[in-house]
Every structure is written in C-alpha cells, then in structure tokens.
Design a protein around this motif. Structure first.
Motif: not given
Length: 636
Positions: A419-421, A442-445, A475-485
């Motif tokens: 997600g974005k957040v 807003v898509k969240t994880v 955090l890597h699996t949750a997509g921290i690299e592409d997350a905005s926040m």
C-alpha cells in the motif's frame, strides 16, 4: 480498654512490617497479610482466641468489597454477562460440588456430609482473587473477566446453600446437641424469618430484595442530596457506612448473604452521580478490613492439629486445588478461553474461599458435619487460601513468559499486498488513522504484534497482518521501498524510536509520522528523524478544554478563536523548545534553561489570550467559517 489498644497495635504493626516487605519481594500484599498472621499467631503466639471474633468482624471487608464491585457494574452490563454468569459460573459450582462430594463419599463420609463438603469447596476466595487482580492489573484480561463471572455466581450460590444446609443435619448430632443446649443458655441470633412457614420465608426474601432495589433507586438520590447539602464530608462518610451496614443487617435478618445484598445495592447505585464519592469513602474501610481478614486467616492456622494430621491436611488441600483447577481448565476449553488466560482462569480460582469459613460455622450450628472434621476442613480452607498468592507468582514468572515466547516464535503472516501507507500498530490510535485513510481511498498495509488484536480487527473486516514492524525483512515484504509514508503507532516507546531511526536512515524518502506518548517522547522521535509527531493526548485534551469553555457559557466562536491562538503560539515555540531540549546533556534534557523557556511559553499563551482583538479578524480566525446570518438569534 487497654487490651483492645494492644491487640489493635499488634495487628497493625504486623501489617505495616510484613506487607511492604512482601510487596518488595514480589509476593503481593495478600501473601504479606497471611504471613503476618502466621507470625503473630501460630509462630509467636501473641494473639489468641480473639482471632475468631475479629475474623467475623473483618469479614465485613468482603461485604464492602462486593458493594464496590457492584458500583462498577451497571444493570445492563450484568445482563450482558448472563451467559458467562449462569453457564460458566453455574457449571463450575455444579461440577466441582459433584466431584468433591463423590471423593468425600469414597472416603466413607455419609452422603449428607459429603454433599455439604462439596458445596463448601465449590466456592473460591473473592477477596484474594479480586484484590490480586487489581494489584497486578489482571482485571480487564479475558481470564480475569471470566474469573469474575464465576466468583459472582459463587457469591449468589451462597444463598441457596445456606437455605439447603439445615436439611442435611445428621440426626445423631442433633440429639447430642439437645443435651448440651439444656445444660447451657442457648443464644439465638436475631431473625425476622424464624418460625415462618416456607411461603412466608419466600415472601420475606422477595420483599427484602425488592425493597433494596426500589429504595436504592428512588430514595437514595434525595437522601444523598440532603446529606451532601450539609457540606460535611464526615457525614457523607457516615451515610455511606450507614447504607452498607443497613443493607447487610437487613440481609442477615432474613437469612440471606450480606455480601450479596450489598452487591445488589451497588449495582442499583451504579448509575448514581454519587457513585465516585461512595467509592472514595468506602475504599479505605474495605482495604483495612480485608487486610485484617487475611491476617486472621493466617493467625487461625492451628499448628497443633496441623502437625498431628499434616499428611492428611496437605493431601486434602492439594487434592481439592488440583480437582478444582482441572474442572476450571475443562470449562476454559469448552468456553474457548485460550493461552495464558486459561492458566490465569484455572489457577486463580483453585482455592477454597472465605465463605467456606462461614459455611463451616453454619454447618456446625446446624449439626451437619461433626466438629473434628470441621477443624480439619477449616485448615484445608486456610492453607489453600495461603497458597493462592504462590499460584499467581507461578503464573507471572513461568506461564506468562512461556506464552510470550510462544507468541514471539509464532510465524508472522505472509503479506500478499502493498500500500501507499504502512501503519505500524493498530491499537486505539492506529485504528483511527487507518479508518480515516481507507475511507478516503488511501490503500494501507497494517501491521501489529498482538495476535488477538489482529484477529479482532479481522472479525470486523479490517484487514491487518500479524507481524513485528521493527523487523527489516517484514517492512521489506510490506513494500517499504515503494511506500510514501510510514505511520508509527506502536505502544513500545523505545521500539517506536528505533523504528523511526531505521526507516529514516535506510529509506530517507519515506515520510514518517509518529505517535508520541508525551513531550519528551515527541522530542526523541523528532531527534530520531520523524517528519511529524503527534502527542496522543494533545488534541483530545485540547478539545475537552474547548467543551469546558463552551459549557461555562463562553460564546462558541470566541472559544474557537482562543483555541486557534493557543495552537498557534505553541507551534511557534515548538522548534525553539526542541532545540533547547537538544542542547541538554543526557539525563538532563529538561534542564533549568528548558524549564525557563517553557515558563516563557506559558506567559506568551496568557498574553495572547488576553490581547484585545482590534480588527476582529486576526490570523487565528481565518481557518474557520464565520457564523451565518442570524446565528445569534438562538442565544439569550
């Protein structure tokens, strides 16, 4: 008179010395009271036969405790508990009574005696369990809630037990007692129902309960207002004691449990505006009398009888506690009480209770159980209560860490979307952030380390994952690299600070917003790299202040202007305070120079609040819409 002073001094000195020491050693206050009683009783012998008399007086502490418990339970809450109350509590009393009665019958006890023993040992110690729950913060746990339901059902069950016990009287004991009664003056307790037929007794009981409910609901409020109007605190204290003692006396006069009567009165008064005043007035008396009760339990242990029958008494004690724990464990499985809560539920209620002494005394008066057996059973009750704090220590030192370790080793959920957040922590704070963002597309994880919390959210269709957000791989699996926040809303202060530092150091482009517990924690998070921090109580406290000003009759739009001014001045000073905090040495961040600057801020706020609004349109007002035309027509 001197003897009373000396006895009071002995009991109080024992409590003052033993209880703080027990607390420091992690044993809890209840075990401290029990040890104090053993020392001044069986060990040193400085208290004697008066212990039994004092114990009857101290039992009033249990009555007061149940009144306070009732004050915390509104009638609708009690109705909501009915399934656990009747199902869990009823089964516990019934199964335990049946199994212990069968065991006593197997040891060649007559059926009536075996049944009486089963009823006595089906009860647990309300005083010890609730006191320990409060001290250790276990009251709100799942195990604590279910244990309370069972204790409440047990207290209710005392009434039919008292009514049923005389029917179990042994004819040979009754005959033997007649000769003694002829040789000695027979003392009968006051009673309003003595000699009444069954239907009259039932009506008396029904009338007493109805009277407590009706008078408590309709008469208590004007009576409390009348007493409160005197402005004398000691009279209100007297009124609180009058209420509890009066209801206890009424219940005793009709043959009911005083504890149940005061509990019922507490429930009736749970919605009263005087509830908190009643609690504060009764609490000191309750605590002192309960402590005295526990001391008398320790002092009443007869080491002479114990030494003569040590194997039998210890065997019976352990047998009763193991059997009760087994029944409770089985019920915990049936009612789906899991993990450490199952252990808490089973261990906390495995002992006999203070009402066991009451019922044993009652069976002696009504010739149900032979006196030599009663002496043995009293020791079993006392020793089981004495061992209960040790069970809580076992739970705290061994059960909780074991289950915590199991939770640590549990495999984290596989995160299948990004997600974005990313929201770390989905407690009461993180939930609101997540709901607002999701509601606006807003898509969240969402990640949380509490399995129960994740499961509860899934039940209401809020998607979340079990996992430790401080783990880099998660955090890597949750997509921290592409997350905005990243929103940090976890409960652990140090973990939150470390997470902020790691993310801002490793992924500097990710905006980090963090929940702070207080001003100091906010500074620590900012120092770690957080882009924005919000103190968890700041806005709610500010809003409550706004409501307070409005309720005091201040115009809503004037209040809004003052709120904006307060926030503006604080924000302007925030960076300067932070920089001053940074210059402080470790351990002295809030040094005199910081405090001086903070006091200057308070002065600036007062000055800004009192400043005249010359043009009526300062910058603090432009963020909100002016009132519509004719708005003030509705105001006086």
């Amino acid at each position: 008179m001197t003897a009373y002073f000396i006895q009071a001094f002995i009991y109080l000195a024992a409590a003052v010395i033993a209880v703080p020491l027990a607390k420091k050693l992690g044993l809890g206050s209840v075990l401290g009271y029990l040890i104090a009683g053993v020392i001044i009783g069986p060990v040193w012998g400085i208290v004697g036969e008066e212990t039994v008399t004092i114990q009857h007086f101290a039992e009033f502490g249990v009555v007061m405790m149940l009144f306070l418990v009732g004050l915390e339970l509104q009638p609708q809450m009690l109705w909501q508990m009915r399934n656990r109350l009747l199902g869990l509590g009823g089964l516990q009393v019934g199964l335990t009574c049946l199994l212990i009665s069968c065991a006593a019958f197997a040891f060649n006890q007559p059926l009536s005696v075996a049944l009486a023993i089963g009823l006595i040992f089906s009860l647990s110690s309300t005083a010890i369990v609730l006191q320990t729950f409060n001290e250790k913060g276990l009251t709100k746990t799942e195990g604590g809630n279910n244990a309370f339901s069972v204790l409440l059902m047990q207290d209710i069950a005392v009434i039919p037990m008292l009514a049923f016990m005389p029917m179990l009287a042994m004819p040979e004991l009754v005959e033997a007692a007649k000769g003694l009664e002829q040789a000695a003056e027979h003392h009968e307790e006051l009673s309003l129902v003595a000699g009444l037929p069954t239907w009259g007794y039932a009506l008396a009981i029904l009338g007493s309960i109805t009277g407590v409910i009706v008078l408590g609901h309709f008469l208590s409020r004007p009576l409390f207002h009348y007493v409160a109007s005197s402005g004398l605190r000691e009279i209100f204290v007297a009124m609180a004691l009058l209420l509890v003692i009066g209801i206890a006396a009424l219940m005793s006069l009709v043959g009911l449990s005083p504890a149940l009567g005061t509990f019922l009165a507490g429930v009736v008064l749970a919605n009263s505006e005087f509830r908190h005043e009643l609690e504060s007035n009764i609490e000191p008396f309750k605590g002192l009398l309960l402590g005295l009760f526990f001391i008398t339990v320790g002092a009443s242990i007869d080491f002479a009888v114990l030494s003569e029958n040590v194997a039998l008494i210890l065997g019976l004690t352990l047998g009763v506690m193991l059997l009760k724990a087994g029944v409770l464990w089985l019920l915990a499985i049936i009612f789906k009480i899991a993990d450490s809560n199952r252990w808490l539920f089973a261990l906390s209620l495995a002992q006999a209770g203070e009402f066991g002494f009451v019922l044993l005394s009652f069976t002696l008066q009504h010739h149900v159980i032979p006196p030599p057996i009663i002496t043995i059973l009293q020791l079993v009750v006392a020793i089981s209560m004495f061992l209960t704090p040790l069970l809580f220590i076992f739970y705290e030192k061994f059960v909780v860490p074991r289950h915590q370790k199991a939770a640590d080793e549990q495999a984290f959920d596989e995160i299948v979307e990004q997600g974005k957040v990313i929201i770390a922590g989905i407690g009461r704070f993180g939930q609101i952030v997540n709901r607002l963002l999701v509601a606006n597309g807003v898509k969240t994880v969402v990640l949380d380390y509490e399995v129960g919390q994740v499961e509860n959210l899934r039940k209401v269709n809020i998607k979340s994952y079990f996992g430790d957000a401080t783990r880099p791989e998660l955090l890597h699996t949750a997509g921290i690299e592409d997350a905005s926040m990243l929103v940090v809303a976890i409960d652990n202060k140090e973990a939150a600070k470390e997470l902020v530092h790691y993310v801002k150091h490793t992924y500097p482009k990710v905006t980090v917003l963090a929940r702070a517990f207080d001003k100091g924690h906010s500074y620590e998070l900012r120092h770690a790299g957080a882009d924005e921090t919000v103190n968890e109580t700041y806005h709610s406290a500010l809003q409550l202040g706004v409501v307070a000003m409005k309720d005091l009759g201040i115009h809503p739009f004037y209040v809004e202007q003052k709120r904006q001014t307060f926030v503006k001045v604080e924000q302007e000073a925030s960076e300067e305070l932070f920089q001053k905090w940074l210059t402080g040495s470790d351990g002295q961040k809030f040094d005199p120079s910081y405090r001086k600057l903070f006091m200057q801020l308070e002065s600036n706020i007062k000055e800004a609040m009192q400043r005249e609004r010359g043009d009526k349109h300062d910058s603090g007002e432009r963020g909100w819409t002016p009132p519509p035309k004719g708005y003030e027509d509705g105001f006086d």
